[in-house]
Scaffold this active site. Structure first.
Site, short mmCIF file in Angstrom:
data_model
loop_
_atom_site.label_atom_id
_atom_site.label_comp_id
_atom_site.label_asym_id
_atom_site.label_seq_id
_atom_site.Cartn_x
_atom_site.Cartn_y
_atom_site.Cartn_z
CB CYS A 237 -0.90 -0.06 1.24
SG CYS A 237 -2.07 -1.46 1.53
CG HIS B 61 -1.53 3.36 4.36
ND1 HIS B 61 -1.58 2.03 3.90
CD2 HIS B 61 -0.56 3.34 5.71
CE1 HIS B 61 -1.00 1.33 4.95
NE2 HIS B 61 -0.62 2.17 5.84
#
Length: 545
Positions: free
Chosen positions: A37, A98
């Site tokens: 990610c 993130h």
């Protein structure tokens, strides 16, 4: 106008994503710049390999796990949002970020979306994890086993040994020693309980711009709330150019879906979440149609990595999805880890129903949208992405990427080569992860594959495949099966060497010092210790209804 979406009418299956694909171009060899990610999103936002921005870990932990970490996308990096904002675009990121939050204190927001070109942010600053949803377990099982179980076992052995020796009269042991050992065990257990109890409120929360709006986050109608906000952003930006990054929490675990979708899919909890995401995509498409913006809007649909094949519950339910025919998955560079959906639609500009099998990258969105918005590319840095429009519009039949480099965190793992005069697509691995148990299609014993040490197998010579003929990566080539074997590997090694020479040393944003929890960076919406309880989202919903 550019509407860029990283997703995912309610109807069985995914009719809205299908509608998006039928009305646009499908990139069938679209590749994430990293199979994890955080680094993949850094590459997507900047058009650069994550190693260039320091967003590639040299340790086992390749992503941010805590909201109070000091690492993140450096302020020196330029995102496509920043370029478009400078061109007069309204910009918003709704959903998962993130890429870090703060650097030195809990209000500097140096890594926050609003510091990287977005006018508006509503979503999760870190990520969706099993620990965020009560009853779904923890992603820290392996870490707890190593850091807790082993010390507790040693303490138990020490206690038992000392007790036996004392009973036999061989070693008189003061009671204080037993007390200290038991106290140490209690401290370790207490720390584990506190960690698991406080992780959710301290790391799983929603923000609107710089303010926490729900801590801990509630999954109740979460997709609907974010979708409504995305639609509202489009409505208020309809008269001006806008950029919307709608970054779904679906289909990352912990899986969740509202009551309208839960239990309705033929494919279990994963199917429920996929269908809810598809519904959301449909809502966005409907708003664009309603406002007559569809023909002026470029939509991009993708994922930041392949399915997490090791995500299987104790009951045997597959929660991580499937990569179809492709080997491997999230956290490794077999095709299953990096080959992701790539759909682009722009009615009247991009032909509908076209499939392109040329190698493309999620880094390509950066130069593509920059050029469409009339922004020059930064000249003080290397941009690894390539403008997709010539390929999408049929003006070019070949990808602008002759070589692509696949990193496993900090380490150059593989090279992909699509020679200009050939239909072959060569892929050479310098190392591969050791799948466990033997014969499995993933690293089930560690939950994800790692990139160095005893967790990998080095290959001398590199493991070579022709992806155009062997997309499953089942049959590595040899001198016997490929006469040009040595010549191909030499060309790929030379390309890797040239690429490596372009890298500059930068601070490692995912170093241990940058990823650990720092109490002075911890954001909390209340002042009552670490309880951190608030729900402005619920109050807002009550008022709006």
């Amino acid at each position: 106008m550019i509407h860029q979406s990283i997703p995912g009418e309610k109807a069985p299956g995914t009719p809205n994503i299908d509608r998006l694909a039928e009305g646009g171009v499908k990139l069938t060899q679209h590749l994430a710049a990293s199979p994890l990610c955080t680094p993949s999103r850094a590459a997507f936002m900047t058009g650069r390999y994550p190693i260039r921005s320091g967003m590639a870990s040299q340790s086992k932990v390749g992503v941010f796990l805590f909201s109070a970490s000091s690492g993140g996308l450096p302020t020196s990096e330029i995102t496509f949002a920043k370029l478009l904002k400078n061109q007069g675009y309204s910009t918003a990121l709704i959903g998962k970020w993130h890429l870090g939050t703060n650097c030195h204190n809990k209000t500097d927001f140096c890594h926050h979306p609003l510091s990287h070109g977005f006018d508006y942010f509503h979503g999760l600053p870190v990520t969706n994890l099993r620990d965020c949803k009560p009853g779904e377990g923890t992603v820290f099982t392996t870490g707890i086993r190593v850091l807790v179980s082993v010390p507790l076992q040693l303490i138990a052995i020490a206690l038992l040994t000392l007790a036996v020796l004392k009973c036999l009269g061989l070693l008189p042991t003061p009671g204080l020693v037993f007390f200290c050992l038991l106290f140490l065990a209690a401290v370790i257990l207490g720390l584990v309980v506190c960690f698991l109890y406080y992780f959710r409120p301290l790391n799983c929360f929603l923000m609107r711009n710089h303010e926490i709006t729900q801590q801990p986050l509630s999954y109740d109608h979460l997709t609907q709330r974010l979708t409504e906000d995305a639609a509202e952003f489009i409505r208020r930006s309809a008269e001006t150019p806008f950029l919307l990054v709608l970054s779904y929490l679906h289909v990352h675990t912990a899986l969740f879906s509202s009551k309208d979708f839960a239990g309705k899919s033929k494919h279990g909890a994963y199917g429920d979440t996929a269908e809810e995401m598809d519904w959301s995509v449909g809502q966005i498409l409907n708003v664009l149609d309603e406002l007559r913006l569809a023909n002026n809007t470029l939509i991009y649909f993708s994922s930041d990595q392949g399915a997490h094949v090791e995500e299987v519950t104790t009951r045997g339910e597959v929660h991580g999805g499937s990569n179809g025919i492709y080997k491997g998955g999230k956290a490794n560079n077999w095709e299953g880890g990096i080959r992701v959906p790539g759909i682009l639609r722009w009615p009247g500009v991009i032909p509908a129903g076209l499939e392109i099998d040329e190698p493309t990258s999620n880094m390509d969105i950066f130069p593509t949208v920059a050029k469409l918005a009339g922004s020059p590319l930064p000249e003080d840095r290397i941009i690894d992405g390539r403008d997709l429009m010539p390929l999408l519009q049929g003006k070019s039949q070949r990808s602008d990427h002759e070589f692509l480099f696949h990193y496993c965190n900090f380490y150059l793992n593989a090279v992909r080569w699509h020679p200009r005069n050939s239909t072959s697509i060569w892929k050479a691995f310098f190392f591969t992860p050791k799948f466990t148990p033997e014969g499995a299609n993933g690293c089930f014993s560690t939950h994800v594959c790692f990139c160095h040490g005893d967790y990998i197998t080095h290959h001398h010579p590199p493991l070579l495949f022709d992806i155009s003929k062997d997309p499953r990566e089942r049959n590595p080539l040899t001198l016997t099966t490929e006469p040009r074997f040595q010549e191909i590997l030499e060309a790929m090694q030379q390309a890797a060497d040239r690429h490596t020479k372009t890298l500059q040393e930068v601070p490692n944003q995912l170093s241990l010092g940058n990823i650990v929890w720092k109490p002075w960076l911890q954001m909390c919406c209340s002042s009552s210790g670490l309880s951190c309880q608030c729900d402005q989202e619920k109050q807002d919903r009550t008022v709006s209804h």
